[in-house]
Motif scaffolding. Sequence first.
Motif, PDB file in Angstrom:
ATOM      1  N   TYR A 204       7.253-116.892  -5.014  1.00 24.02           N
ATOM      2  CA  TYR A 204       8.372-116.609  -5.904  1.00 24.02           C
ATOM      3  C   TYR A 204       9.525-116.035  -5.084  1.00 24.02           C
ATOM      4  O   TYR A 204       9.318-115.249  -4.167  1.00 24.02           O
ATOM      5  N   ASP A 205      10.740-116.437  -5.459  1.00 22.59           N
ATOM      6  CA  ASP A 205      11.940-115.920  -4.808  1.00 22.59           C
ATOM      7  C   ASP A 205      12.358-114.575  -5.404  1.00 22.59           C
ATOM      8  O   ASP A 205      13.071-113.813  -4.766  1.00 22.59           O
ATOM      9  N   LEU A 206      11.910-114.316  -6.649  1.00 19.28           N
ATOM     10  CA  LEU A 206      12.307-113.099  -7.357  1.00 19.28           C
ATOM     11  C   LEU A 206      11.278-112.808  -8.438  1.00 19.28           C
ATOM     12  O   LEU A 206      10.718-113.735  -9.034  1.00 19.28           O
ATOM     13  N   ILE A 207      11.053-111.519  -8.698  1.00 19.70           N
ATOM     14  CA  ILE A 207      10.203-111.114  -9.814  1.00 19.70           C
ATOM     15  C   ILE A 207      11.009-110.152 -10.682  1.00 19.70           C
ATOM     16  O   ILE A 207      11.668-109.246 -10.168  1.00 19.70           O
ATOM     17  N   ILE A 208      11.007-110.429 -11.976  1.00 21.13           N
ATOM     18  CA  ILE A 208      11.650-109.537 -12.946  1.00 21.13           C
ATOM     19  C   ILE A 208      10.507-108.962 -13.769  1.00 21.13           C
ATOM     20  O   ILE A 208       9.766-109.709 -14.414  1.00 21.13           O
ATOM     21  N   LEU A 209      10.341-107.632 -13.719  1.00 19.49           N
ATOM     22  CA  LEU A 209       9.194-107.088 -14.418  1.00 19.49           C
ATOM     23  C   LEU A 209       9.494-105.783 -15.122  1.00 19.49           C
ATOM     24  O   LEU A 209      10.353-105.015 -14.709  1.00 19.49           O
ATOM     25  N   ASP A 210       8.762-105.610 -16.211  1.00 16.27           N
ATOM     26  CA  ASP A 210       8.831-104.395 -17.000  1.00 16.27           C
ATOM     27  C   ASP A 210       8.088-103.302 -16.245  1.00 16.27           C
ATOM     28  O   ASP A 210       7.182-103.585 -15.457  1.00 16.27           O
ATOM     29  N   TYR A 211       8.461-102.053 -16.490  1.00 10.73           N
ATOM     30  CA  TYR A 211       7.741-100.951 -15.855  1.00 10.73           C
ATOM     31  C   TYR A 211       6.408-100.725 -16.562  1.00 10.73           C
ATOM     32  O   TYR A 211       5.365-100.621 -15.931  1.00 10.73           O
ATOM     33  N   LYS A 212       6.442-100.683 -17.884  1.00 10.81           N
ATOM     34  CA  LYS A 212       5.240-100.368 -18.655  1.00 10.81           C
ATOM     35  C   LYS A 212       4.512-101.656 -19.036  1.00 10.81           C
ATOM     36  O   LYS A 212       4.965-102.420 -19.881  1.00 10.81           O
ATOM     37  N   LEU A 213       3.386-101.895 -18.345  1.00 11.26           N
ATOM     38  CA  LEU A 213       2.594-103.109 -18.557  1.00 11.26           C
ATOM     39  C   LEU A 213       1.121-102.741 -18.698  1.00 11.26           C
ATOM     40  O   LEU A 213       0.681-101.745 -18.135  1.00 11.26           O
TER      41      LEU A 213
ATOM     42  N   ASN B 141       1.195-100.884 -13.945  1.00 10.27           N
ATOM     43  CA  ASN B 141       2.612-100.869 -14.296  1.00 10.27           C
ATOM     44  C   ASN B 141       3.392-101.685 -13.262  1.00 10.27           C
ATOM     45  O   ASN B 141       2.828-102.125 -12.251  1.00 10.27           O
ATOM     46  N   GLY B 142       4.672-101.878 -13.518  1.00 10.35           N
ATOM     47  CA  GLY B 142       5.471-102.729 -12.642  1.00 10.35           C
ATOM     48  C   GLY B 142       5.508-102.274 -11.196  1.00 10.35           C
ATOM     49  O   GLY B 142       5.425-103.081 -10.274  1.00 10.35           O
ATOM     50  N   VAL B 143       5.612-100.973 -10.974  1.00  8.84           N
ATOM     51  CA  VAL B 143       5.652-100.456  -9.606  1.00  8.84           C
ATOM     52  C   VAL B 143       4.302-100.665  -8.924  1.00  8.84           C
ATOM     53  O   VAL B 143       4.238-101.044  -7.744  1.00  8.84           O
TER      54      VAL B 143
ATOM     55  N   ALA C 106      11.430 -96.718  -4.987  1.00  5.00           N
ATOM     56  CA  ALA C 106      12.393 -96.823  -3.890  1.00  5.00           C
ATOM     57  C   ALA C 106      11.860 -97.733  -2.794  1.00  5.00           C
ATOM     58  O   ALA C 106      10.728 -97.612  -2.367  1.00  5.00           O
ATOM     59  N   GLY C 107      12.690 -98.675  -2.382  1.00  6.40           N
ATOM     60  CA  GLY C 107      12.300 -99.598  -1.329  1.00  6.40           C
ATOM     61  C   GLY C 107      11.577-100.835  -1.831  1.00  6.40           C
ATOM     62  O   GLY C 107      11.513-101.837  -1.138  1.00  6.40           O
ATOM     63  N   LEU C 108      11.041-100.789  -3.032  1.00  8.92           N
ATOM     64  CA  LEU C 108      10.321-101.939  -3.586  1.00  8.92           C
ATOM     65  C   LEU C 108      11.204-102.772  -4.511  1.00  8.92           C
ATOM     66  O   LEU C 108      10.946-103.946  -4.720  1.00  8.92           O
ATOM     67  N   ILE C 109      12.215-102.143  -5.069  1.00  3.30           N
ATOM     68  CA  ILE C 109      12.993-102.771  -6.134  1.00  3.30           C
ATOM     69  C   ILE C 109      14.465-102.839  -5.754  1.00  3.30           C
ATOM     70  O   ILE C 109      15.042-101.861  -5.269  1.00  3.30           O
ATOM     71  N   GLN C 110      15.078-104.009  -5.959  1.00  2.00           N
ATOM     72  CA  GLN C 110      16.488-104.195  -5.652  1.00  2.00           C
ATOM     73  C   GLN C 110      17.374-103.642  -6.763  1.00  2.00           C
ATOM     74  O   GLN C 110      18.487-103.216  -6.517  1.00  2.00           O
ATOM     75  N   LYS C 111      16.891-103.686  -8.012  1.00  2.00           N
ATOM     76  CA  LYS C 111      17.722-103.262  -9.142  1.00  2.00           C
ATOM     77  C   LYS C 111      16.820-102.715 -10.237  1.00  2.00           C
ATOM     78  O   LYS C 111      15.763-103.273 -10.502  1.00  2.00           O
TER      79      LYS C 111
END
Length: 122
Positions: A47-56, A60-62, A93-98
């Motif tokens: 995958y070029d990008l992953i968009i994910l919710d925090y609470k799963l 969790n997303g992190v 921090a460091g794992l997520i671009q936005k």
Amino acid sequence: MVKEILIVDDQLGIRTLLSDILTNEGYGVSTAGTGKEALDKALANYYDLIILDYKLPFFNGVEVLQQLQQNQIEIPAILISGLINDEVKKTSAGLIQKVMAKPFNVKDIQQSVKLILADREV
């Protein structure tokens, strides 16, 4: 070449909305409803990008991103959550671009996806 995006959210409506929007923009889209399903898909596919919710459910997303990093898989990520706080920002921090708060603005998601994927082409 089509950019592949993994959308992860336990709410079907959000997965469907983002999938429809990004598919219409020409991206290849896969979805997952749990942290475990996301991890399985990301370990098996590129995958070029992953968009994910925090609470799963399950992870969790992190935690999903941390597991991928432990497997030497680095995927740019956008974290969406109704629980944006300093703790979430610090652990990611460091794992997520936005990091984006729910409810999110669709145009903001579209713009963030374009910017992150454009940076990957450089």
